[in-house]
Design a protein around this motif. Structure first.
Motif, short mmCIF file in Angstrom:
data_model
loop_
_atom_site.label_atom_id
_atom_site.label_comp_id
_atom_site.label_asym_id
_atom_site.label_seq_id
_atom_site.Cartn_x
_atom_site.Cartn_y
_atom_site.Cartn_z
N ASP A 83 0.83 -1.20 0.00
CA ASP A 83 0.00 0.00 0.00
C ASP A 83 0.87 1.25 0.00
O ASP A 83 0.52 2.27 -0.59
CB ASP A 83 -0.93 0.01 1.22
CG ASP A 83 -2.03 -1.04 1.13
OD1 ASP A 83 -2.37 -1.43 -0.01
OD2 ASP A 83 -2.51 -1.48 2.18
N VAL A 84 2.01 1.15 0.66
CA VAL A 84 2.96 2.26 0.71
C VAL A 84 3.82 2.27 -0.55
O VAL A 84 4.10 3.33 -1.13
CB VAL A 84 3.84 2.18 1.97
CG1 VAL A 84 4.92 3.26 1.94
CG2 VAL A 84 2.99 2.31 3.22
N ILE A 85 4.25 1.10 -0.98
CA ILE A 85 5.12 1.00 -2.16
C ILE A 85 4.41 1.49 -3.40
O ILE A 85 4.95 2.26 -4.20
CB ILE A 85 5.61 -0.45 -2.34
CG1 ILE A 85 6.52 -0.86 -1.18
CG2 ILE A 85 6.37 -0.60 -3.68
CD1 ILE A 85 6.88 -2.33 -1.18
N LEU A 90 10.61 -1.14 -6.93
CA LEU A 90 10.87 -1.87 -5.69
C LEU A 90 12.28 -1.64 -5.17
O LEU A 90 12.51 -1.55 -3.96
CB LEU A 90 10.63 -3.37 -5.90
CG LEU A 90 10.69 -4.26 -4.65
CD1 LEU A 90 9.70 -3.78 -3.60
CD2 LEU A 90 10.41 -5.72 -5.02
N ILE A 91 13.24 -1.51 -6.08
CA ILE A 91 14.63 -1.33 -5.67
C ILE A 91 14.81 -0.03 -4.88
O ILE A 91 15.69 0.07 -4.02
CB ILE A 91 15.58 -1.37 -6.89
CG1 ILE A 91 17.03 -1.50 -6.44
CG2 ILE A 91 15.38 -0.14 -7.78
CD1 ILE A 91 18.00 -1.76 -7.57
N GLU A 92 13.96 0.95 -5.16
CA GLU A 92 14.03 2.21 -4.44
C GLU A 92 13.14 2.19 -3.19
O GLU A 92 13.55 2.61 -2.11
CB GLU A 92 13.61 3.37 -5.35
CG GLU A 92 14.52 3.56 -6.56
CD GLU A 92 14.01 4.62 -7.51
OE1 GLU A 92 12.93 5.19 -7.23
OE2 GLU A 92 14.69 4.88 -8.52
#
Length: 201
Positions: A83-85, A90-92
């Protein structure tokens, strides 16, 4: 296993190669993700943690990251909040979580060092002092430092010969591996190199 970044230490090498591992929502470890070549032939399998974002043509979505080691050890799970991502790379978005996994593996290596057979402080202090002196020497004469390093290499080969033979006679492969903090194959290869026999014997 597909390719992924891993870390090792000089002493323990591939016996304790660490990496960031991925867990899915059901607690399983995903298979490597295959990336096909644009030319239509071949490709490569990758298990780098940040490819598991659940996107099109990528692998399933990671639910958690954890440190893993080639010895079989694994660290605690660190959940990912999608929900936050959101739509972030993803790497960051999970970079700090991956860094935490690295710290978990560092703690594991400290435990490996503690569980290995202890070396007297007098010996470790002398080795540290010797390394510092050679490094200091290199600032005034790089060739002299190289010769000193070579003499250290020769000395190590000489003083390790009989202990390797004695350890081979007095210890099982399992005992030697545990004492050295290595897997059995690498412990066998180390002792064979110092004792100058074939590791296949």
């Amino acid at each position: 296993m597909g390719g992924r970044e891993s870390w090792t230490t000089e002493e323990f090498g591939s016996s304790h190669a660490g990496a960031v591992g991925v867990l899915l929502a059901d607690g399983t470890v995903p298979a490597p993700v295959f990336f096909g070549s644009n030319s239509g032939g071949g490709g490569q399998s990758v298990s780098q943690w940040h490819v598991y974002n659940g996107g099109f043509a990528y692998g399933p979505r990671a639910a958690a990251l954890r440190a893993v080691c080639s010895c079989g050890w694994s660290g605690p799970e660190h959940k990912l909040d999608w929900d936050v991502i959101g739509d972030q790379e993803l790497i960051e978005a999970a970079g700090e979580t991956a860094d935490t996994c690295t710290e978990d593996w560092d703690a594991h290596i400290i435990e490996v060092e503690r569980s290995a057979i202890p070396v007297p402080e007098t010996v470790t202090s002398l080795l540290t002092e010797l390394a510092e002196q050679i490094e200091k020497l290199s600032k005034t004469s790089s060739l002299a430092a190289v010769r000193a390093a070579r003499q250290l290499e020769v000395t190590a080969a000489q003083v390790g010969y009989w202990p390797a033979h004695d350890a081979r006679q007095d210890s099982t492969a399992e005992q030697a591996a545990a004492a050295l903090g290595l897997n059995e194959d690498e412990a066998r290869e180390l002792m064979a190199r110092l004792g100058r026999w074939s590791p296949c014997l």
